[in-house]
Write an enzyme that holds these catalytic residues in place. Structure first.
Site, PDB file in Angstrom:
ATOM      1  N   LYS A 120     -10.286   6.656  22.108  1.00 36.90           N
ATOM      2  CA  LYS A 120     -11.319   6.471  21.084  1.00 36.90           C
ATOM      3  C   LYS A 120     -10.800   6.833  19.688  1.00 36.90           C
ATOM      4  O   LYS A 120     -10.037   7.777  19.509  1.00 36.90           O
ATOM      5  CB  LYS A 120     -12.541   7.339  21.409  1.00 36.90           C
ATOM      6  N   ILE A 163     -16.556   3.198  39.985  1.00 35.48           N
ATOM      7  CA  ILE A 163     -17.297   3.875  38.921  1.00 35.48           C
ATOM      8  C   ILE A 163     -18.716   3.320  38.784  1.00 35.48           C
ATOM      9  O   ILE A 163     -19.583   3.949  38.202  1.00 35.48           O
ATOM     10  CB  ILE A 163     -16.527   3.786  37.586  1.00 35.48           C
ATOM     11  N   TRP A 180     -24.130   5.967  22.062  1.00 39.62           N
ATOM     12  CA  TRP A 180     -23.924   4.521  22.070  1.00 39.62           C
ATOM     13  C   TRP A 180     -25.154   3.752  21.607  1.00 39.62           C
ATOM     14  O   TRP A 180     -25.279   2.552  21.837  1.00 39.62           O
ATOM     15  CB  TRP A 180     -23.486   4.054  23.463  1.00 39.62           C
ATOM     16  N   HIS A 225      -8.779  -2.058  32.386  1.00 35.70           N
ATOM     17  CA  HIS A 225      -8.796  -2.796  31.120  1.00 35.70           C
ATOM     18  C   HIS A 225      -7.725  -3.876  31.085  1.00 35.70           C
ATOM     19  O   HIS A 225      -7.626  -4.621  30.114  1.00 35.70           O
ATOM     20  CB  HIS A 225      -8.607  -1.836  29.944  1.00 35.70           C
TER      21      HIS A 225
END
Length: 731
Positions: free
Chosen positions: A110, A411, A541, A674
């Site tokens: 991040k 997840i 978020w 990813h």
């Protein structure tokens, strides 16, 4: 009249044009020329919009196909060894970002305390820089063709090195002198483009609490870079918090300007005397939130600033890049009027800069903005029995769940195919009945559960096919939230999120997820994990109203989640995951502000699971983070199992848990979701072996890095099957 300045502009496009162009290119459905045409058209549009709004200082080199840090790696030629052999520059660029068949992607984490992800530079003591400014020159010339002489944005050398990692355990700053030479070469190349060009060096690192050595390095860097070319105007900008100590240094350096954030760092007022003869680029329009500017407050700040600086050395700016907000409210047709009229996205913020500029020129004091309706915040009350200490709970859960060694799970989300998204959209448009929609979702859940049972996962999930987004989904079912139609914000690469707008009291009026979890559990004898999003992540978020403390809103959200946890366990859901993917990114950058954040963040998470019985196993998940400085806080959250993204960093993150003698169970990501590549059984076995060097086997869960929502089914099936085979070896 004061000039106006935009730190940076969104690049994904009004309707996510760049996202779709990238994904078409990656899928082989279009060629590189088509992608480049879309990018060029977007840049031209962005330049023109800013020019039309009267912005005096407009950026170039704030555009990227994937990430500006990755662009900087390319600019400096700091290519990791495993990618050097890829001759085609574009193929190499995307391989670094996403990996390929034979190479793992570079690590991603991040960007400070935002939800934007950057690619982490990989350096070593022998790294040699080789500058290529072709991208900068191309974008500069595109702006010039439109009648704009743009400033050129660069990530500053101190921030670049501080955010890098080294693969040989050396200090990245051993490369400091060589890096300054590379940046000097960049400036010499820019100098050839013309006189008086503004070069913006982004140094957000200095919004953090830092050791004295960084200020010494700052002085050395800008003493040198400020003298490379007298024909360039060097501006060093910092944002996201105060940067007082940096101003004391920069005020004495041979640079043209200093940019400061007065929205999230009003304390920067205390540093104004140290600006000296430099131009002050004053960030007064919020680049991170979407509520209309409080013009009266900005005007008052401007009065304080000019009383010290004077108008002749002042420029009005956004607090940071507008990358962190959506494009424009123009496309919002369905928002309640009382919410929409309070919003300001990127284009509207350009107008807000103009408004402040005009008001100041006329010396006409603004009237106060119409505020959001003030909600009545309910005091949080805990109606549930206190959970027993972890050691007691763990024994109860072990007996109740009877899981094998190295329990496997995912997840939460499974691939969201085009067909799934089309299904949801059809229901949203009223093109299918609720019964038809729910039956279709049940079929997807049934297939997902059957697949998980077939490959041998131990703890299953229902797949989350009903969810568009892990925060938006819950916000739509809770009171107090509103939702944009096109309020997309880039998270990384082509990945965009559409944060909810939290504007009022938060209440749970009906179950949020119970129906789907209960149905999925009816299909299997294995434990079905209930999937919820935690209060801290929902707030971090979302675009949360900025007129009341976040902590007050957090407890309301936590109460709603606690009610859902209670109802799930009463329907025989024995494992419940309350994701706090954004827990770390909400951390203040300044040490003195951390304790207050940790207090309400930990308390609101614990409040959200306070309804759980001892036999109900509570999981949480955290995304890419450096856990060194928050391990005690993670322990204080008191979850039974934490899953974390670690696949791009080996077992380095786990050593933090080992050093802290962390008692609860941990599921480190065994492969990177990813990237589209499918790791082999051998590769995953090596990861598990690395984990076992740090953690005892009884503490270890095996799972992917994160949710599988963005992946395709074929790669997901192959990767999970390999993961199960790797686990069998160790069992």
């Amino acid at each position: 009249m004061l000039k106006t300045y935009v730190t940076g502009f969104p690049r994904i496009g009004e309707k996510r044009e760049l996202k779709f162009a990238l994904e078409a290119y990656w899928a082989g459905k279009s060629d590189l020329n088509a992608l480049k045409e879309v990018a060029k058209e977007l840049r031209a549009r962005h330049f023109s919009y800013q020019k039309a709004h009267g912005i005096d200082v407009i950026s170039c080199n704030d555009f990227s196909y994937y990430d500006l840090m990755l662009d900087t790696i390319t600019l400096l030629g700091a290519i990791p060894e495993r990618f050097v052999g890829i001759e085609d520059a574009t193929t190499r660029y995307f391989a670094m970002a996403r990996g390929d068949e034979s190479r793992s992607a570079m690590e991603m984490t991040k960007w400070f305390n935002t939800n934007y992800h950057y690619i982490v530079p990989e350096l070593h003591a022998q790294t040699r820089f080789s500058v290529d400014t072709s991208k900068i020159i191309e974008e500069f010339n595109e702006a010039k063709a439109l009648g704009i002489t743009p400033k050129i944005n660069l990530i500053g050398p101190i921030t670049f090195l501080a955010l890098s990692k080294t693969i040989d355990n050396t200090d990245a700053f051993v490369l400091f002198d060589a890096l300054l030479e590379a940046y000097a070469s960049v400036l010499k190349s820019i100098e050839l483009l013309g006189e008086g060009i503004i070069v913006q060096f982004d140094e957000p690192l200095f919004a953090k609490s830092l050791e004295p050595k960084f200020y010494t390095l700052l002085k050395i860097a800008y003493e040198k870079l400020g003298r490379v070319s007298p024909n360039l105007n060097i501006a060093v900008v910092s944002y996201f918090d105060k940067a007082n100590e940096a101003v004391e240094v920069l005020g004495k350096c041979p640079i043209w300007g200093i940019g400061l954030d007065f929205v999230y760092g009003e304390e920067n007022l205390e540093a104004l005397l140290h600006v000296n003869d430099k131009v002050l680029i004053a960030g007064l329009i919020d680049g991170r939130n979407v509520w209309k500017n409080n013009t009266s407050k900005s005007y008052a700040l401007l009065e304080k600033i000019t009383s010290v600086i004077g108008e002749e050395r002042l420029i009005l700016s956004t607090s940071c890049s507008l990358l962190h907000v959506p494009y424009s409210t123009t496309f919002e047709q369905k928002l309640p009027l009382h919410v929409k009229e309070k919003l300001s996205f990127a284009l509207e913020k350009l107008a807000e800069l103009q408004t402040l500029q005009t008001l100041w020129a006329s010396k006409e004091k603004p009237t106060q903005n119409v505020a959001l309706e003030k909600p009545t915040i309910q005091a949080h009350t805990n109606h549930f029995a206190k959970r027993s200490p972890y050691g007691i709970r763990a024994l109860i859960q072990e007996k109740a769940l009877n899981l094998p060694l190295f329990p496997t799970t995912t997840i939460g989300s499974f691939p969201q195919t085009k067909e799934t998204r089309t299904l949801r959209l059809a229901y949203k448009k009223g093109e299918m009945t609720q019964e038809s929609y729910e039956n279709a979702l049940k079929e997807l859940i049934k297939e997902c559960v059957a697949f998980q049972e077939k490959i041998g996962l131990d703890v299953l999930v229902h797949g989350e096919f009903e969810r568009n987004d892990m925060v938006e989904y819950f916000g739509e079912l809770l009171e107090g939230f509103a939702f944009s139609e096109n309020g997309w914000v880039q998270s990384y690469g082509s990945r965009c999120v559409k944060p909810p707008l939290l504007h009022g009291n938060v209440k749970r009026r009906k179950p949020l997820s119970v129906e789907w979890s209960v149905y999925a559990q009816s299909l299997t004898d294995k434990p079905m994990k209930g999937m919820l999003t935690g209060p801290v992540t929902i707030l971090n978020w979302s675009f949360v109203r900025n007129d009341i403390p976040k902590s007050e809103v957090a407890y309301e959200v936590a109460s709603a989640i606690a009610e859902e946890v209670d109802e799930l366990q009463r329907h025989d859901i024995k494992i419940i995951q309350v994701d706090e993917a954004a827990f770390k990114e909400g951390y203040p950058l300044r040490n003195e502000k951390i304790k207050a954040y940790e207090k309400w963040a930990v308390e609101s998470f614990k409040a959200s699971v306070c309804s759980a019985w001892d036999q109900t196993q509570i999981h949480t998940h955290m995304c890419y983070s450096n856990f060194n400085d928050i391990i005690e806080t993670i322990e204080a959250m008191d979850a039974d199992v934490i899953t974390i993204e670690t696949s791009r960093s080996g077992n380095k993150l786990l050593k933090v848990f080992q050093k802290a003698h962390y008692k609860a169970q941990i599921g480190p990501g065994v492969y990177d979701i990813h990237s589209p590549r499918v790791p082999s059984v051998e590769e995953m076995s090596e990861q598990i072996k690395a984990f076992l060097e740090v953690l005892p086997k009884e503490q270890l869960w095996i799972n992917p890095d994160c949710g599988l929502k963005t992946r395709g089914w074929s790669e997901t099936k192959a990767a999970l099957a390999n993961m199960i085979q790797a686990v069998k070896r160790f069992r």
